[in-house]
Design a protein around this motif. Structure first.
Motif, mmCIF file in Angstrom:
data_model
loop_
_atom_site.group_PDB
_atom_site.id
_atom_site.type_symbol
_atom_site.label_atom_id
_atom_site.label_comp_id
_atom_site.label_asym_id
_atom_site.label_seq_id
_atom_site.Cartn_x
_atom_site.Cartn_y
_atom_site.Cartn_z
ATOM 1 N N ALA A 121 0.821 -1.209 0.000
ATOM 2 C CA ALA A 121 0.000 0.000 0.000
ATOM 3 C C ALA A 121 0.856 1.260 0.000
ATOM 4 O O ALA A 121 0.488 2.265 -0.617
ATOM 5 C CB ALA A 121 -0.922 -0.011 1.224
ATOM 6 N N SER A 122 1.984 1.208 0.684
ATOM 7 C CA SER A 122 2.842 2.397 0.750
ATOM 8 C C SER A 122 3.394 2.775 -0.610
ATOM 9 O O SER A 122 3.526 3.958 -0.929
ATOM 10 C CB SER A 122 3.986 2.160 1.737
ATOM 11 O OG SER A 122 4.882 1.165 1.249
ATOM 12 N N ARG A 123 3.699 1.768 -1.447
ATOM 13 C CA ARG A 123 4.242 2.072 -2.755
ATOM 14 C C ARG A 123 3.170 2.149 -3.828
ATOM 15 O O ARG A 123 3.059 3.136 -4.562
ATOM 16 C CB ARG A 123 5.276 1.025 -3.174
ATOM 17 C CG ARG A 123 6.022 1.443 -4.429
ATOM 18 C CD ARG A 123 6.756 0.354 -5.135
ATOM 19 N NE ARG A 123 7.342 0.881 -6.356
ATOM 20 C CZ ARG A 123 6.655 1.106 -7.470
ATOM 21 N NH1 ARG A 123 5.366 0.859 -7.513
ATOM 22 N NH2 ARG A 123 7.250 1.621 -8.533
ATOM 23 N N CYS A 182 -7.302 -6.969 0.809
ATOM 24 C CA CYS A 182 -6.371 -5.829 0.706
ATOM 25 C C CYS A 182 -6.016 -5.542 -0.744
ATOM 26 O O CYS A 182 -5.899 -4.378 -1.140
ATOM 27 C CB CYS A 182 -5.106 -6.110 1.512
ATOM 28 S SG CYS A 182 -5.347 -6.093 3.309
ATOM 29 N N GLY A 183 -5.842 -6.604 -1.532
ATOM 30 C CA GLY A 183 -5.555 -6.409 -2.946
ATOM 31 C C GLY A 183 -6.678 -5.714 -3.673
ATOM 32 O O GLY A 183 -6.455 -4.982 -4.650
ATOM 33 N N LEU A 184 -7.905 -5.915 -3.221
ATOM 34 C CA LEU A 184 -9.053 -5.223 -3.800
ATOM 35 C C LEU A 184 -9.139 -3.788 -3.298
ATOM 36 O O LEU A 184 -9.440 -2.865 -4.071
ATOM 37 C CB LEU A 184 -10.333 -5.980 -3.444
ATOM 38 C CG LEU A 184 -11.661 -5.402 -3.939
ATOM 39 C CD1 LEU A 184 -11.721 -5.416 -5.463
ATOM 40 C CD2 LEU A 184 -12.833 -6.176 -3.357
ATOM 41 N N TYR A 185 -8.858 -3.589 -2.023
ATOM 42 C CA TYR A 185 -9.066 -2.273 -1.421
ATOM 43 C C TYR A 185 -7.992 -1.255 -1.807
ATOM 44 O O TYR A 185 -8.313 -0.080 -2.018
ATOM 45 C CB TYR A 185 -9.112 -2.399 0.102
ATOM 46 C CG TYR A 185 -9.479 -1.117 0.792
ATOM 47 C CD1 TYR A 185 -10.812 -0.742 0.937
ATOM 48 C CD2 TYR A 185 -8.497 -0.255 1.277
ATOM 49 C CE1 TYR A 185 -11.154 0.453 1.554
ATOM 50 C CE2 TYR A 185 -8.834 0.941 1.888
ATOM 51 C CZ TYR A 185 -10.163 1.290 2.023
ATOM 52 O OH TYR A 185 -10.497 2.474 2.619
ATOM 53 N N ALA A 189 -7.637 5.006 -6.231
ATOM 54 C CA ALA A 189 -8.412 5.572 -7.340
ATOM 55 C C ALA A 189 -9.358 6.655 -6.847
ATOM 56 O O ALA A 189 -9.544 7.686 -7.512
ATOM 57 C CB ALA A 189 -9.193 4.461 -8.052
ATOM 58 N N VAL A 190 -9.965 6.440 -5.693
ATOM 59 C CA VAL A 190 -10.850 7.465 -5.127
ATOM 60 C C VAL A 190 -10.071 8.757 -4.889
ATOM 61 O O VAL A 190 -10.520 9.851 -5.259
ATOM 62 C CB VAL A 190 -11.488 6.965 -3.808
ATOM 63 C CG1 VAL A 190 -12.181 8.113 -3.071
ATOM 64 C CG2 VAL A 190 -12.483 5.856 -4.089
ATOM 65 N N ALA A 191 -8.904 8.640 -4.283
ATOM 66 C CA ALA A 191 -8.093 9.832 -4.010
ATOM 67 C C ALA A 191 -7.613 10.489 -5.299
ATOM 68 O O ALA A 191 -7.652 11.719 -5.428
ATOM 69 C CB ALA A 191 -6.901 9.446 -3.134
ATOM 70 N N GLY A 192 -7.183 9.684 -6.268
ATOM 71 C CA GLY A 192 -6.630 10.251 -7.491
ATOM 72 C C GLY A 192 -7.663 10.904 -8.381
ATOM 73 O O GLY A 192 -7.462 12.023 -8.874
ATOM 74 N N ALA A 214 -5.329 6.165 3.187
ATOM 75 C CA ALA A 214 -6.561 5.383 3.088
ATOM 76 C C ALA A 214 -6.270 3.912 2.834
ATOM 77 O O ALA A 214 -6.886 3.029 3.448
ATOM 78 C CB ALA A 214 -7.447 5.941 1.970
ATOM 79 N N ALA A 215 -5.327 3.632 1.950
ATOM 80 C CA ALA A 215 -4.991 2.237 1.643
ATOM 81 C C ALA A 215 -4.391 1.539 2.856
ATOM 82 O O ALA A 215 -4.729 0.390 3.161
ATOM 83 C CB ALA A 215 -4.022 2.179 0.458
#
Length: 248
Positions: free
Chosen positions: A98-100, A195-198, A204-207, A227-228
């Protein structure tokens, strides 16, 4: 309260729109393969090296505590491996990813959004959900579980090496699967799939909601990573609690 609902609800809405758009328009598989490489191929060394250090440090801490209580840390080896498969491997690997990947997806989509490339795609009869979000979601569903497996292997290998070389004990105890059962594998698998889905949905929501200039891109990148990461921790807690009650 509004921010809490946005944090939990927005990825769900994004998923519904993405599934609908993907079913209607189809998923561009060439872009999907590129995103698998972006998420998995470029994150593999971060996950494996991070998990290797994590496994080594955990064994050293366990050894310091074991000396006070039982005297031999090798006794904890099978329990360590069970914990790694069920809890630590999925959670820490997902956080590192998630960090990357969260930062990468958020920054890329935010840049496209502020430069009006998303609007240009829509004017060209494209669908941002099918063309931009769906490939990243598929990549997350494929890449995060694979990264978790590799990270767990790296943590196990480092634990065995540190125990054998630095502590002069039988390192094979830290890859003893006597306590691992189907429930442990199922719990770990559900965590990494969720987690792979979220992760790509939160990014995408943030971007895609970014508006403005360079400052908006930076804020979207930060929001996507936060968020991730928090979502992965919530998934880890929720799945663990659910299966704890199931097994009672």
């Amino acid at each position: 309260m509004k921010r809490v609902l946005l944090f939990f609800g927005a990825p769900g809405v994004m998923l519904a729109r993405t599934v609908r758009a993907g079913a209607r328009e189809g998923i561009p598989w060439r872009e999907t393969l590129a995103q698998v490489h972006e998420l998995g191929g470029r994150s593999v060394w971060l996950v494996m090296s991070g998990m290797a250090f994590f496994g080594a440090v955990l064994v050293m801490i366990a050894n310091a505590q074991a000396k006070k209580l039982i005297g031999n840390v090798a006794v904890l080896g099978p329990a360590y491996f069970e914990m790694l498969v069920r809890e630590l491997g999925p959670a820490v690997s997902a956080l590192l990813t998630a960090s990357r990947a969260g930062a990468s997806h958020s920054a890329e989509l935010a840049t496209m959004s502020v430069n009006e490339q998303v609007e240009a795609l829509e004017m060209s009869a494209g669908d941002p959900y099918a063309d931009l979000v769906a490939p990243r979601v598929v990549a997350g569903l494929v890449g995060v579980p694979l990264l978790s497996v590799l990270g767990t292997i790296a943590a196990t290998a480092s634990a065995v090496l540190v125990a054998s070389v630095a502590l002069n004990i039988d390192g094979r105890a830290f890859m003893d699967a006597r306590y691992v059962d189907g429930w442990d594998v199922l719990v770990g698998g559900l965590k990494v799939v969720a987690c792979g889905l979220y992760i790509p949905l939160a990014a995408a929501v943030a971007g895609l909601n970014a508006r403005g200039g360079a400052e908006a891109v930076g804020e979207a990148t930060t929001d996507g990573v936060v968020a991730a990461s928090l979502g992965c921790l919530l998934i880890d807690l929720t799945v663990s609690l659910a299966f704890q009650f199931v097994r009672l």
